[in-house]
Write a protein that holds these residues in place. Structure first.
Motif, PDB file in Angstrom:
ATOM      1  N   VAL A  23      11.180 -97.693  25.566  1.00 35.10           N
ATOM      2  CA  VAL A  23      10.133 -97.776  26.575  1.00 35.10           C
ATOM      3  C   VAL A  23       9.422 -96.427  26.594  1.00 35.10           C
ATOM      4  CG1 VAL A  23       9.594 -98.210  29.001  1.00 35.10           C
ATOM      5  CG2 VAL A  23      11.502 -99.412  27.932  1.00 35.10           C
ATOM      6  N   PHE A  24       8.238 -96.382  26.003  1.00 35.36           N
ATOM      7  CA  PHE A  24       7.513 -95.128  25.871  1.00 35.36           C
ATOM      8  C   PHE A  24       7.160 -94.532  27.232  1.00 35.36           C
ATOM      9  CE2 PHE A  24       6.579 -97.344  21.854  1.00 35.36           C
ATOM     10  CZ  PHE A  24       6.973 -96.373  20.950  1.00 35.36           C
ATOM     11  N   SER A  25       6.907 -95.389  28.208  1.00 37.71           N
ATOM     12  CA  SER A  25       6.439 -94.913  29.508  1.00 37.71           C
ATOM     13  C   SER A  25       7.472 -94.063  30.235  1.00 37.71           C
ATOM     14  CB  SER A  25       6.039 -96.097  30.392  1.00 37.71           C
ATOM     15  OG  SER A  25       7.018 -97.106  30.375  1.00 37.71           O
ATOM     16  N   ILE A  26       8.759 -94.173  29.880  1.00 38.64           N
ATOM     17  CA  ILE A  26       9.792 -93.388  30.572  1.00 38.64           C
ATOM     18  C   ILE A  26       9.614 -91.905  30.271  1.00 38.64           C
ATOM     19  CG2 ILE A  26      12.262 -92.927  30.734  1.00 38.64           C
ATOM     20  CD1 ILE A  26      12.779 -95.867  30.331  1.00 38.64           C
ATOM     21  N   ASP A  27       9.549 -91.542  28.982  1.00 39.20           N
ATOM     22  CA  ASP A  27       9.346 -90.132  28.621  1.00 39.20           C
ATOM     23  C   ASP A  27       7.999 -89.624  29.128  1.00 39.20           C
ATOM     24  OD1 ASP A  27      11.757 -89.617  27.370  1.00 39.20           O
ATOM     25  OD2 ASP A  27      11.064 -90.309  25.421  1.00 39.20           O
ATOM     26  N   ILE A  28       6.986 -90.469  29.044  1.00 38.76           N
ATOM     27  CA  ILE A  28       5.641 -90.055  29.450  1.00 38.76           C
ATOM     28  C   ILE A  28       5.588 -89.805  30.951  1.00 38.76           C
ATOM     29  CG2 ILE A  28       3.228 -90.794  29.633  1.00 38.76           C
ATOM     30  CD1 ILE A  28       3.715 -92.358  26.996  1.00 38.76           C
ATOM     31  N   MET A  29       6.160 -90.726  31.736  1.00 43.38           N
ATOM     32  CA  MET A  29       6.158 -90.572  33.185  1.00 43.38           C
ATOM     33  C   MET A  29       6.984 -89.356  33.606  1.00 43.38           C
ATOM     34  SD  MET A  29       5.250 -91.954  36.158  1.00 43.38           S
ATOM     35  CE  MET A  29       5.831 -92.105  37.857  1.00 43.38           C
ATOM     36  N   ARG A  30       8.118 -89.143  32.933  1.00 38.99           N
ATOM     37  CA  ARG A  30       8.923 -87.959  33.237  1.00 38.99           C
ATOM     38  C   ARG A  30       8.131 -86.693  32.932  1.00 38.99           C
ATOM     39  NH1 ARG A  30      12.518 -88.312  29.560  1.00 38.99           N
ATOM     40  NH2 ARG A  30      13.915 -89.779  30.583  1.00 38.99           N
ATOM     41  N   GLY A  31       7.387 -86.718  31.824  1.00 40.36           N
ATOM     42  CA  GLY A  31       6.557 -85.578  31.465  1.00 40.36           C
ATOM     43  C   GLY A  31       5.451 -85.317  32.469  1.00 40.36           C
ATOM     44  N   ILE A  32       4.850 -86.382  32.992  1.00 38.79           N
ATOM     45  CA  ILE A  32       3.797 -86.236  33.998  1.00 38.79           C
ATOM     46  C   ILE A  32       4.342 -85.552  35.246  1.00 38.79           C
ATOM     47  CG2 ILE A  32       2.296 -87.506  35.594  1.00 38.79           C
ATOM     48  CD1 ILE A  32       1.883 -89.577  33.364  1.00 38.79           C
ATOM     49  N   THR A  33       5.486 -86.028  35.736  1.00 40.42           N
ATOM     50  CA  THR A  33       6.077 -85.439  36.945  1.00 40.42           C
ATOM     51  C   THR A  33       6.471 -83.979  36.699  1.00 40.42           C
ATOM     52  OG1 THR A  33       8.271 -86.314  36.366  1.00 40.42           O
ATOM     53  CG2 THR A  33       6.894 -87.659  37.800  1.00 40.42           C
ATOM     54  N   LEU A  34       6.986 -83.693  35.497  1.00 36.03           N
ATOM     55  CA  LEU A  34       7.395 -82.328  35.187  1.00 36.03           C
ATOM     56  C   LEU A  34       6.185 -81.393  35.121  1.00 36.03           C
ATOM     57  CD1 LEU A  34       9.806 -80.532  34.515  1.00 36.03           C
ATOM     58  CD2 LEU A  34       9.421 -81.028  32.118  1.00 36.03           C
ATOM     59  N   CYS A  35       5.110 -81.846  34.496  1.00 32.78           N
ATOM     60  CA  CYS A  35       3.896 -81.032  34.432  1.00 32.78           C
ATOM     61  C   CYS A  35       3.347 -80.752  35.825  1.00 32.78           C
ATOM     62  CB  CYS A  35       2.833 -81.731  33.588  1.00 32.78           C
ATOM     63  SG  CYS A  35       3.191 -81.719  31.815  1.00 32.78           S
ATOM     64  N   LEU A  36       3.410 -81.750  36.682  1.00 27.91           N
ATOM     65  CA  LEU A  36       2.941 -81.558  38.055  1.00 27.91           C
ATOM     66  C   LEU A  36       3.849 -80.604  38.820  1.00 27.91           C
ATOM     67  CD1 LEU A  36       1.765 -85.168  38.983  1.00 27.91           C
ATOM     68  CD2 LEU A  36       0.335 -83.144  38.618  1.00 27.91           C
ATOM     69  N   MET A  37       5.156 -80.623  38.510  1.00 29.39           N
ATOM     70  CA  MET A  37       6.072 -79.667  39.127  1.00 29.39           C
ATOM     71  C   MET A  37       5.702 -78.246  38.746  1.00 29.39           C
ATOM     72  SD  MET A  37       9.860 -81.492  38.890  1.00 29.39           S
ATOM     73  CE  MET A  37      10.737 -80.121  39.650  1.00 29.39           C
ATOM     74  N   LEU A  38       5.416 -78.010  37.466  1.00 30.49           N
ATOM     75  CA  LEU A  38       4.992 -76.686  37.025  1.00 30.49           C
ATOM     76  C   LEU A  38       3.689 -76.280  37.703  1.00 30.49           C
ATOM     77  CD1 LEU A  38       5.635 -76.840  33.158  1.00 30.49           C
ATOM     78  CD2 LEU A  38       7.012 -75.658  34.869  1.00 30.49           C
ATOM     79  N   LEU A  39       2.780 -77.230  37.832  1.00 35.43           N
ATOM     80  CA  LEU A  39       1.471 -76.956  38.426  1.00 35.43           C
ATOM     81  C   LEU A  39       1.598 -76.551  39.887  1.00 35.43           C
ATOM     82  CD1 LEU A  39      -1.656 -77.031  38.328  1.00 35.43           C
ATOM     83  CD2 LEU A  39      -1.504 -79.440  38.974  1.00 35.43           C
ATOM     84  N   VAL A  40       2.255 -77.378  40.698  1.00 37.93           N
ATOM     85  CA  VAL A  40       2.319 -77.101  42.137  1.00 37.93           C
ATOM     86  C   VAL A  40       3.183 -75.877  42.441  1.00 37.93           C
ATOM     87  CG1 VAL A  40       1.890 -79.516  42.718  1.00 37.93           C
ATOM     88  CG2 VAL A  40       4.248 -78.708  42.536  1.00 37.93           C
ATOM     89  N   ASN A  41       4.183 -75.601  41.580  1.00 41.25           N
ATOM     90  CA  ASN A  41       5.003 -74.405  41.792  1.00 41.25           C
ATOM     91  C   ASN A  41       4.209 -73.123  41.527  1.00 41.25           C
ATOM     92  OD1 ASN A  41       7.259 -75.866  42.485  1.00 41.25           O
ATOM     93  ND2 ASN A  41       8.183 -75.795  40.446  1.00 41.25           N
ATOM     94  N   ASP A  42       3.172 -73.233  40.719  1.00 40.69           N
ATOM     95  CA  ASP A  42       2.388 -72.049  40.351  1.00 40.69           C
ATOM     96  C   ASP A  42       1.151 -71.870  41.225  1.00 40.69           C
ATOM     97  OD1 ASP A  42       2.021 -69.860  38.253  1.00 40.69           O
ATOM     98  OD2 ASP A  42       0.079 -70.885  38.127  1.00 40.69           O
ATOM     99  N   LEU A  43       0.769 -72.895  41.988  1.00 40.09           N
ATOM    100  CA  LEU A  43      -0.466 -72.824  42.763  1.00 40.09           C
ATOM    101  C   LEU A  43      -0.430 -71.690  43.786  1.00 40.09           C
ATOM    102  CD1 LEU A  43      -1.238 -76.605  43.421  1.00 40.09           C
ATOM    103  CD2 LEU A  43      -2.556 -75.039  41.984  1.00 40.09           C
ATOM    104  N   PHE A  44      -1.545 -70.997  43.911  1.00 43.64           N
ATOM    105  CA  PHE A  44      -1.714 -69.928  44.887  1.00 43.64           C
ATOM    106  C   PHE A  44      -2.214 -70.575  46.173  1.00 43.64           C
ATOM    107  CE2 PHE A  44      -4.515 -66.399  46.535  1.00 43.64           C
ATOM    108  CZ  PHE A  44      -3.475 -65.614  46.977  1.00 43.64           C
ATOM    109  N   GLU A  45      -1.305 -70.754  47.123  1.00 43.61           N
ATOM    110  CA  GLU A  45      -1.574 -71.616  48.279  1.00 43.61           C
ATOM    111  C   GLU A  45      -2.853 -71.286  49.049  1.00 43.61           C
ATOM    112  OE1 GLU A  45       0.806 -73.298  52.212  1.00 43.61           O
ATOM    113  OE2 GLU A  45       1.904 -72.565  50.479  1.00 43.61           O
ATOM    114  N   PRO A  46      -3.143 -70.008  49.354  1.00 39.78           N
ATOM    115  CA  PRO A  46      -4.379 -69.750  50.112  1.00 39.78           C
ATOM    116  C   PRO A  46      -5.650 -70.135  49.358  1.00 39.78           C
ATOM    117  CG  PRO A  46      -2.891 -67.858  50.197  1.00 39.78           C
ATOM    118  CD  PRO A  46      -2.364 -68.775  49.144  1.00 39.78           C
ATOM    119  N   GLY A  47      -5.545 -70.306  48.049  1.00 44.53           N
ATOM    120  CA  GLY A  47      -6.755 -70.540  47.265  1.00 44.53           C
ATOM    121  C   GLY A  47      -7.010 -71.978  46.876  1.00 44.53           C
ATOM    122  N   VAL A  48      -6.137 -72.922  47.266  1.00 47.82           N
ATOM    123  CA  VAL A  48      -6.304 -74.316  46.854  1.00 47.82           C
ATOM    124  C   VAL A  48      -6.344 -75.230  48.077  1.00 47.82           C
ATOM    125  CG1 VAL A  48      -5.143 -73.886  44.655  1.00 47.82           C
ATOM    126  CG2 VAL A  48      -3.812 -74.678  46.598  1.00 47.82           C
TER     127      VAL A  48
END
Length: 411
Positions: A23-48
């Motif tokens: 099921v290709f969507s399992i790895d892809i969906m896990r990758g999407i959530t992981l990329c979003l984790m990296l994104l939100v962990n790096d966001l500069f809160e006062p600026g977004v």
């Protein structure tokens, strides 16, 4: 002879079909959530914008950052039936599966506790700068849990590296001191850290799966039981205190396990109905919509709050995860369009490395004063968001590069 050679050449040039049950969507969906984790962990809160970051504990609502972690938990549960099936195909017995579950869970708990306590280091009492303690801890984690290549000639070297990493962790834990003179403290479990929460959720769901097997109805019932536990705990009907709270609080509260069990239930549903893709898609959509509705119904008694771990938040997040997975499943596994997702695919296959490796770069930049994160210094929305997006892309590619040189964490 020539005809035989031609047949062999044509056979070699014929594209191989995807593995059975893949099921290709399992790895892809896990990758999407992981990329979003990296994104939100790096966001500069006062600026977004506020909708991209965590909502305050007392506020009834949620932003993108409040869904990302439960989205990853959901995918951890969804992957369990497939991971177990793969190990069984390799000859693992029920007992070996149990040992694997325990080893993986304990490893996540250990790493989670070490990460959680990294910011508690008292440099004077420990005799080591906080950043150095963290860097050495991460390096030791990579040495111990790295997936070394299977080369018999180098096996003694790999064992030596693992023992070196283990000795390093023991040393770092031994010298660790927090608090203040006269009130010296050691490691604490606290809220267990992100990986610790994943560990408790995975342990609960995986043990239940080993117990109930492929009985989908029992998986759905287990999910419901932990939702009820979460409701009782949040209502004060089931108070959790003392030793039980410090050690098993994550499980007894029901919140984290309910999210992972939602994923497990959906994973079993997909596994058992994969041959009927259209019917499966309808079930996914129906379950996702019902979960969202359930979240809003529970909102009448519990605010939507990630920090408090309310059942309304968990159910709403599960609904979003199911509907997003249904969309990815339809596009990839039904329509067969997977080329667009190569980036998320590599992130999903190196999830633990992708999550941990960027921290080493953070530590290096902070320790040496490298102005890599200039986009965080001003409240410019476009710069803050684009900077974090670029960081996410670079970190996924960095982890992919590490995997090419046999640096890849695997539990």
């Amino acid at each position: 002879m020539i005809k035989k050679a031609i047949r062999l050449k044509n056979k070699a040039m014929t594209p191989l079909p995807p593995p059975a049950g893949r099921v290709f969507s399992i790895d892809i969906m896990r990758g999407i959530t992981l990329c979003l984790m990296l994104l939100v962990n790096d966001l500069f809160e006062p600026g977004v914008p506020a909708w991209m970051v965590h909502t305050k504990a007392e506020t009834d609502g949620m932003g993108l950052a409040d869904w990302v972690f439960p989205g990853f938990l959901f995918m951890a549960g969804l992957s369990i039936p497939y991971a177990m099936a793969a190990r069984k195909q390799k000859g693992d017995t029920q007992f070996r599966l149990l040992l694997h579950v325990l080893f993986r869970s304990v490893s996540l708990l250990i790493i989670g506790i070490l990460m959680l306590n990294g910011s508690r280091v008292n440099e004077e009492l420990t005799g080591m700068p906080e950043l150095l303690w963290k860097v050495l801890m991460y390096l030791c984690v990579f040495l111990v849990w790295n997936a070394y290549p299977r080369k018999a000639a180098l096996k003694p070297l790999f064992i030596a590296l693992q023992l070196l990493g283990l000795a390093g962790l023991v040393y770092l834990v031994t010298i660790f001191k927090a608090g203040a003179p006269g009130n010296v403290k050691w490691l604490e479990t606290g809220w267990w850290g992100i990986l610790g929460l994943i560990g408790w959720g995975y342990l609960t769901a995986a043990l239940l799966y080993l117990l109930i097997g492929n009985r989908l109805a029992l998986a759905a019932l287990s999910w419901s039981v932990f939702v009820i536990l979460n409701i009782l705990a949040q209502s004060g009907v089931l108070p959790i205190a003392g030793f039980a709270s410090r050690v098993f609080g994550v499980v007894l509260n029901g919140n984290i396990p309910s999210i992972v069990l939602a994923g497990l239930t959906i994973g079993m549903l997909v596994q058992q109905h994969q041959a009927r893709k259209s019917q499966l898609l309808k079930w996914l959509l129906l379950t996702g919509i019902l979960a969202v509705i359930g979240g809003f119904i529970l909102r009448n008694w519990f605010i939507i709050s990630k920090i408090y771990g309310t059942p309304s938040w968990a159910m709403l997040c599960n609904g979003i995860s199911i509907l997003l997975f249904a969309l990815v499943y339809y596009y990839t596994d039904i329509l067969g369009k997977i080329k667009w997702a190569w980036f998320f695919n590599i992130a999903g296959r190196n999830s633990l490395t992708t999550y941990l490796a960027p921290d080493l770069i953070y530590f290096a930049c902070w320790g040496w004063g490298i102005p890599l994160f200039f986009y965080k210094q001003i409240g410019n929305t476009a710069l803050a968001i684009s900077g974090s997006v670029a960081w996410t892309v670079l970190m996924v590619l960095f982890s992919h590069l590490l995997s090419k040189i046999y640096i890849r964490l695997k539990l």
